[in-house]
Motif scaffolding. Structure first.
Motif, PDB file in Angstrom:
ATOM      1  N   ARG A  58      -2.199   7.235 -12.252  1.00  0.00           N
ATOM      2  CA  ARG A  58      -1.881   6.169 -11.314  1.00  0.00           C
ATOM      3  C   ARG A  58      -1.545   4.874 -12.039  1.00  0.00           C
ATOM      4  O   ARG A  58      -0.606   4.162 -11.669  1.00  0.00           O
ATOM      5  CB  ARG A  58      -3.052   5.965 -10.343  1.00  0.00           C
ATOM      6  N   TYR A  62       1.933   3.377 -11.251  1.00  0.00           N
ATOM      7  CA  TYR A  62       1.911   2.224 -10.354  1.00  0.00           C
ATOM      8  C   TYR A  62       1.826   0.879 -11.082  1.00  0.00           C
ATOM      9  O   TYR A  62       2.328  -0.127 -10.557  1.00  0.00           O
ATOM     10  CB  TYR A  62       0.743   2.351  -9.369  1.00  0.00           C
ATOM     11  N   CYS A  63       1.203   0.846 -12.259  1.00  0.00           N
ATOM     12  CA  CYS A  63       1.027  -0.417 -12.986  1.00  0.00           C
ATOM     13  C   CYS A  63       2.052  -0.606 -14.098  1.00  0.00           C
ATOM     14  O   CYS A  63       2.712  -1.645 -14.183  1.00  0.00           O
ATOM     15  CB  CYS A  63      -0.385  -0.497 -13.572  1.00  0.00           C
ATOM     16  N   LEU A  66       6.115   1.118 -12.376  1.00  0.00           N
ATOM     17  CA  LEU A  66       6.681   0.529 -11.166  1.00  0.00           C
ATOM     18  C   LEU A  66       6.270  -0.922 -10.943  1.00  0.00           C
ATOM     19  O   LEU A  66       6.868  -1.608 -10.100  1.00  0.00           O
ATOM     20  CB  LEU A  66       6.262   1.362  -9.937  1.00  0.00           C
ATOM     21  N   PHE A  68       3.811  -2.069  -9.371  1.00  0.00           N
ATOM     22  CA  PHE A  68       3.292  -2.298  -8.022  1.00  0.00           C
ATOM     23  C   PHE A  68       1.889  -2.909  -8.067  1.00  0.00           C
ATOM     24  O   PHE A  68       1.471  -3.574  -7.123  1.00  0.00           O
ATOM     25  CB  PHE A  68       3.234  -0.981  -7.237  1.00  0.00           C
ATOM     26  N   GLU A  69       1.162  -2.630  -9.134  1.00  0.00           N
ATOM     27  CA  GLU A  69      -0.199  -3.142  -9.292  1.00  0.00           C
ATOM     28  C   GLU A  69      -0.326  -3.811 -10.659  1.00  0.00           C
ATOM     29  O   GLU A  69       0.456  -3.554 -11.574  1.00  0.00           O
ATOM     30  CB  GLU A  69      -1.218  -1.994  -9.184  1.00  0.00           C
ATOM     31  N   GLU A  77      -6.095   2.811 -12.839  1.00  0.00           N
ATOM     32  CA  GLU A  77      -5.814   2.108 -11.597  1.00  0.00           C
ATOM     33  C   GLU A  77      -6.781   2.607 -10.527  1.00  0.00           C
ATOM     34  O   GLU A  77      -6.745   3.779 -10.138  1.00  0.00           O
ATOM     35  CB  GLU A  77      -4.364   2.352 -11.163  1.00  0.00           C
ATOM     36  N   ARG A 144      -1.695   7.334  -2.927  1.00  0.00           N
ATOM     37  CA  ARG A 144      -1.662   7.285  -4.385  1.00  0.00           C
ATOM     38  C   ARG A 144      -1.106   8.562  -5.025  1.00  0.00           C
ATOM     39  O   ARG A 144      -1.564   9.004  -6.066  1.00  0.00           O
ATOM     40  CB  ARG A 144      -3.046   6.980  -4.953  1.00  0.00           C
ATOM     41  N   ALA A 146       1.217  10.327  -7.370  1.00  0.00           N
ATOM     42  CA  ALA A 146       1.918   9.877  -8.575  1.00  0.00           C
ATOM     43  C   ALA A 146       2.195  11.066  -9.473  1.00  0.00           C
ATOM     44  O   ALA A 146       1.365  11.955  -9.615  1.00  0.00           O
ATOM     45  CB  ALA A 146       1.072   8.837  -9.324  1.00  0.00           C
ATOM     46  N   SER A 162       8.703   9.284  -8.936  1.00  0.00           N
ATOM     47  CA  SER A 162       7.254   9.477  -8.883  1.00  0.00           C
ATOM     48  C   SER A 162       6.829  10.043  -7.543  1.00  0.00           C
ATOM     49  O   SER A 162       5.794  10.690  -7.442  1.00  0.00           O
ATOM     50  CB  SER A 162       6.531   8.157  -9.146  1.00  0.00           C
ATOM     51  N   HIS A 232       4.792  -1.666  -1.479  1.00  0.00           N
ATOM     52  CA  HIS A 232       5.048  -0.896  -2.703  1.00  0.00           C
ATOM     53  C   HIS A 232       6.420  -0.233  -2.611  1.00  0.00           C
ATOM     54  O   HIS A 232       6.576   0.962  -2.858  1.00  0.00           O
ATOM     55  CB  HIS A 232       3.973   0.168  -2.916  1.00  0.00           C
TER      56      HIS A 232
END
Length: 272
Positions: A58, A62-63, A66, A68-69, A77, A144, A146, A162, A232
Motif C-alpha cells: 500500500r 498509494y504513497c 500515486l 495519494f497519501e 501505509e 485499499r 493495490a 494499480s 484518490h
C-alpha cells in the motif's frame, strides 16, 4: 475484443455482441481458473508479518507511486480502519512475492464507521442503497486494493494499473500472463470469500469507473450508487450483495471463486 465492446450497447447488434463477448469471457474464465492455482494463491494476513507485507504494498502504490497519501518513515501505509479489517494478499507462488493486497473493513457498531461513511457518505445518492439500510454486522467495505508495479504492464499505466491489474509482459512466462490480468479479480474474489466466511451480505467500495466496468464485464456486477467524485482520483461509490455476486458470476469465475474460497477456509480453520 476491445473493438467489439464499443458496440455492445447498440440496438439489435448489441445483443449479439454481448452474447459473443460473454462466450469469450466465459471460456477465458475457465482457463484463468485452471491456471490461477498454479501461479497465484490468496493469503489471509492473520499475522503482523503478513499485515506488514500488505502495508508495504500500500505504501509503495498509494504513497510512493500515486502520491495519494503522505510518505511514512516506516514505509507502511496504515490508518485507523486497519484495526477492524481483514487483510488479504495474493502470492506469486514461483517467486514468493506478493502480487497484490486488499482489505475488508468490518463494523460492529454505529460509532465504528466504514471509510465510505466517514469520508464519502455525501456521494451516495439518497434514493440508492445505503450502509444504514442494513444491520452493522452485515455490511463491509472493500478498500485499499493495490498491485505492485512489477506486476503491471507499462510505466504509463501506473495511475490506473494499480487498480486494473495490468501486467509486466517482459518479466513472466506466457503461461503465467494468462492469469495476471485478473489479479484484481482474484483480490475481489478473495474479499468475497472472506465476506462469505463472516456472513456479510452487503458490500460497498469506492472505485474507478474503469475498474467497475471491467469487473462487471467478468460477472462481478458492482452497482454504482452515486456520482463520480474526486477521492484518490476519479472514483464513485459502488454496492454489491452476495445475491448479485452469485447471480452475476459466469461458471468459469464461480469455479475460480470456489477454489479461492476453499484456500481461504483452510487458513481460517488453521487459525482457529
Amino acid at each position: 475484443m476491445k473493438n467489439l465492446r464499443k458496440y455492445a450497447d447498440k440496438p439489435i447488434i448489441g445483443v449479439l455482441i454481448k452474447k459473443m463477448l460473454n462466450f469469450v469471457v466465459s471460456r477465458q474464465a475457465n482457463q484463468i481458473s485452471q491456471h490461477f492455482s498454479e501461479y497465484l494463491q490468496p493469503v489471509v494476513a492473520f499475522t503482523p508479518e503478513l499485515q506488514a507485507e500488505s502495508y508495504k504494498i500500500r505504501h509503495n502504490v498509494y504513497c510512493e507511486e500515486l502520491n495519494f497519501e503522505d510518505l511514512r518513515s516506516n514505509s507502511q501505509e496504515t490508518d485507523d480502519f486497519d484495526g477492524h479489517s481483514t487483510h488479504c494478499l495474493i502470492k506469486h507462488i514461483p517467486t514468493g512475492s506478493y502480487a497484490g493486497t486488499v482489505r475488508i473493513v468490518r463494523t460492529q457498531s454505529a460509532e465504528q464507521l466504514l471509510p465510505i461513511e466517514k469520508y464519502c457518505i455525501s456521494s451516495i445518492d439518497e434514493k440508492s442503497v445505503h450502509p444504514s439500510d442494513f444491520p452493522r454486522e452485515h455490511i463491509c467495505e472493500i478498500s485499499r486494493l493495490a498491485i505492485p508495479a512489477q506486476f503491471r504492464k507499462r510505466a504509463a499505466d501506473k495511475f490506473s494499473g494499480s487498480a486494473t491489474g495490468a501486467i509486466n509482459e517482459h518479466s513472466y512466462s506466457e503461461r503465467e500472463l494468462r492469469c495476471f490480468p485478473f489479479i484484481a479479480v482474484g483480490l475481489y474474489l478473495s474479499a468475497a470469500s472472506i465476506t462469505l466466511h463472516h456472513d456479510i451480505h452487503h458490500c460497498f467500495v469506492m472505485m474507478e469507473p474503469r475498474l467497475a466496468r471491467s469487473l462487471r464485464f467478468v460477472g462481478i456486477p458492482f452497482q454504482q450508487v452515486g456520482p463520480v467524485v474526486e477521492y484518490h482520483g476519479k472514483r464513485a461509490p459502488y454496492y454489491i450483495s452476495r445475491k448479485l455476486l452469485m447471480e452475476g458470476l459466469s461458471p468459469g469465475f464461480k469455479k475460480m471463486l470456489h477454489h479461492i474460497e476453499k484456500r481461504i477456509e483452510i487458513q481460517f480453520k488453521k487459525k482457529a
